[in-house]
Design an enzyme around this catalytic site. Structure first.
Site, PDB file in Angstrom:
ATOM      1  N   ASN A 114      -5.654  86.553  66.571  1.00  0.00           N
ATOM      2  CA  ASN A 114      -7.119  87.474  67.508  1.00  0.00           C
ATOM      3  C   ASN A 114      -7.613  88.199  68.190  1.00  0.00           C
ATOM      4  OD1 ASN A 114      -9.851  86.611  68.556  1.00  0.00           O
ATOM      5  ND2 ASN A 114     -10.583  86.264  66.516  1.00  0.00           N
ATOM      6  N   HIS A 166     -10.001  87.858  72.957  1.00  0.00           N
ATOM      7  CA  HIS A 166      -9.840  87.393  74.576  1.00  0.00           C
ATOM      8  C   HIS A 166      -9.789  88.680  75.509  1.00  0.00           C
ATOM      9  CE1 HIS A 166     -11.381  83.809  72.984  1.00  0.00           C
ATOM     10  NE2 HIS A 166     -11.077  83.032  74.227  1.00  0.00           N
ATOM     11  N   ARG A 187     -15.001  92.399  84.313  1.00  0.00           N
ATOM     12  CA  ARG A 187     -15.479  92.955  85.112  1.00  0.00           C
ATOM     13  C   ARG A 187     -15.964  94.394  84.737  1.00  0.00           C
ATOM     14  NH1 ARG A 187     -12.254  93.685  89.972  1.00  0.00           N
ATOM     15  NH2 ARG A 187     -11.875  91.797  90.205  1.00  0.00           N
ATOM     16  N   HIS A 203     -13.642  89.568  66.338  1.00  0.00           N
ATOM     17  CA  HIS A 203     -15.058  89.661  66.063  1.00  0.00           C
ATOM     18  C   HIS A 203     -16.012  90.783  66.487  1.00  0.00           C
ATOM     19  CE1 HIS A 203     -18.365  85.236  66.161  1.00  0.00           C
ATOM     20  NE2 HIS A 203     -18.328  86.786  65.333  1.00  0.00           N
ATOM     21  N   ARG A 254     -19.415  90.276  67.429  1.00  0.00           N
ATOM     22  CA  ARG A 254     -20.616  89.484  67.049  1.00  0.00           C
ATOM     23  C   ARG A 254     -21.489  90.334  67.753  1.00  0.00           C
ATOM     24  NH1 ARG A 254     -19.666  84.131  69.415  1.00  0.00           N
ATOM     25  NH2 ARG A 254     -21.735  84.290  69.903  1.00  0.00           N
ATOM     26  N   ARG A 288     -20.266  90.539  72.816  1.00  0.00           N
ATOM     27  CA  ARG A 288     -19.844  90.022  74.023  1.00  0.00           C
ATOM     28  C   ARG A 288     -18.150  90.267  74.659  1.00  0.00           C
ATOM     29  NH1 ARG A 288     -19.743  83.534  73.103  1.00  0.00           N
ATOM     30  NH2 ARG A 288     -21.588  83.686  73.142  1.00  0.00           N
ATOM     31  N   GLU A 335     -14.513  89.459  61.741  1.00  0.00           N
ATOM     32  CA  GLU A 335     -15.129  87.913  61.592  1.00  0.00           C
ATOM     33  C   GLU A 335     -16.654  89.095  62.163  1.00  0.00           C
ATOM     34  OE1 GLU A 335     -12.142  85.057  62.904  1.00  0.00           O
ATOM     35  OE2 GLU A 335     -13.560  85.544  64.360  1.00  0.00           O
ATOM     36  N   THR A 345     -17.395  79.300  71.871  1.00  0.00           N
ATOM     37  CA  THR A 345     -17.480  79.918  71.341  1.00  0.00           C
ATOM     38  C   THR A 345     -17.858  79.066  69.496  1.00  0.00           C
ATOM     39  OG1 THR A 345     -15.128  80.176  69.859  1.00  0.00           O
ATOM     40  CG2 THR A 345     -15.733  77.473  70.978  1.00  0.00           C
ATOM     41  N   THR A 346     -17.030  79.784  68.400  1.00  0.00           N
ATOM     42  CA  THR A 346     -17.718  78.988  67.379  1.00  0.00           C
ATOM     43  C   THR A 346     -17.861  77.485  67.146  1.00  0.00           C
ATOM     44  OG1 THR A 346     -17.317  81.874  66.737  1.00  0.00           O
ATOM     45  CG2 THR A 346     -18.017  79.435  64.542  1.00  0.00           C
ATOM     46  N   GLU A 386     -11.074  79.747  55.349  1.00  0.00           N
ATOM     47  CA  GLU A 386     -10.685  79.621  56.351  1.00  0.00           C
ATOM     48  C   GLU A 386     -11.559  78.351  56.381  1.00  0.00           C
ATOM     49  OE1 GLU A 386     -10.325  81.397  61.227  1.00  0.00           O
ATOM     50  OE2 GLU A 386     -10.331  82.913  59.351  1.00  0.00           O
ATOM     51  N   HIS A 436      -9.067  78.271  64.619  1.00  0.00           N
ATOM     52  CA  HIS A 436     -10.181  77.680  65.438  1.00  0.00           C
ATOM     53  C   HIS A 436      -9.124  76.053  66.584  1.00  0.00           C
ATOM     54  CE1 HIS A 436     -14.052  77.498  67.698  1.00  0.00           C
ATOM     55  NE2 HIS A 436     -13.731  76.373  67.627  1.00  0.00           N
ATOM     56  N   GLY A 437      -8.913  76.714  67.623  1.00  0.00           N
ATOM     57  CA  GLY A 437      -8.339  75.804  68.717  1.00  0.00           C
ATOM     58  C   GLY A 437      -7.199  75.466  68.682  1.00  0.00           C
ATOM     59  N   GLN A 482      -7.304  83.188  71.498  1.00  0.00           N
ATOM     60  CA  GLN A 482      -7.363  82.016  72.669  1.00  0.00           C
ATOM     61  C   GLN A 482      -5.786  81.807  73.502  1.00  0.00           C
ATOM     62  OE1 GLN A 482      -7.334  79.022  74.375  1.00  0.00           O
ATOM     63  NE2 GLN A 482      -7.868  80.069  76.224  1.00  0.00           N
TER      64      GLN A 482
END
Length: 260
Positions: A6, A9, A17, A42, A44, A48, A69, A99-100, A150, A213-214, A236
């Protein structure tokens, strides 16, 4: 174990910036050459990190499949249909979240999700649903006609961080929750067992199983050992490590951990 990287990030860093650098597109070849089997992004509603133009350029030029996503909001689904990624993973979204925070409510939002799935399938897009690792969510996903689920691994990842955190009194520490080490061990074991059971059950219903996730370099190995999970989507921790090692090394190190 397939690895989806992913790259959201990278967009987060760019948005710090509000300029055009770093460009997430530049990650594609590096990830592919370093062992990634898929690119995950993702799009969104609040844009973002990944923007519409990012998604278009990534999907149309990626040398490996792209997993997009997205929320079930109709205007987003229309964009996804126009982009036609290899796969769309439907996820929950809240504007205020960092985050989700959990899986999609595949029972309560059944009709909205079904409408989105029908529209996406008309454009020959593979469907995955990002869900909590429960039998009820898996059964609902199978009824909705998803090809993939997932499994949300956030609870496991958070408990793992609490159990092995080297930072006392942080929000990821045993002391912060006033738990004994044995109590936390039991919670972690139960969270892991829930993922194992969910993966096995989903596979028994004919669903393909991913997880994410995580997940990071410390906690991923037990998840890799679950042979009914065939793909991990990790972002991440890979991008964070790339700040120090470079993206190619960060991806190849994670891919090495994905070897069974």
């Amino acid at each position: 174990m397939n690895l989806g990287v992913n790259i959201d990030h990278i967009g987060v860093l760019r948005e710090a910036r509000k300029i055009n650098d770093p460009d997430p597109l530049m990650a594609l070849a590096i990830c592919a050459q370093s062992g990634a089997d898929q690119i995950t992004i993702h799009l969104r509603e609040d844009r973002r990190h990944i923007h519409d133009d990012d998604a278009y350029r990534i999907i149309t030029t990626s040398p490996i499949p792209v997993n997009l996503e997205c929320a079930i909001e109709p205007s987003i689904i229309e964009i996804v249909c126009a982009l036609r990624p290899h796969r769309a993973t439907l996820v929950p979204e809240k504007r205020q979240e960092v985050t989700t925070e959990g899986g999609l409510d595949v029972i309560g939002h059944h009709n909205f999700i079904l409408d989105a799935i029908k529209q996406l399938k008309q454009h020959e897009i593979e469907i995955s649903l990002f869900i909590d690792p429960t039998r009820e969510a898996i059964e609902a996903s199978e009824r909705l006609g998803a090809e993939w689920v997932e499994l949300h691994t956030g609870t496991y990842a958070n408990l793992y961080a609490m159990r092995y955190s080297a930072l006392p009194h942080s929000h990821h520490s045993i002391e912060a929750l006033n738990l004994s080490r044995n109590e936390l061990d039991n919670l972690l074991e139960n969270a892991y067992g829930t993922i194992v059971d969910a993966a096995n059950y989903a596979r028994s219903l004919g669903l393909k199983v991913a997880a994410g996730h995580g997940l990071n370099y410390q906690n991923v190995t037990p998840i890799v050992s679950i042979d009914t999970i065939e793909e991990l989507n990790i972002g991440q921790s890979i991008v964070a490590r790339s700040v120090f090692t470079g993206l190619a090394t960060a991806v190849s190190d994670m891919k090495a951990l994905c070897q069974r």
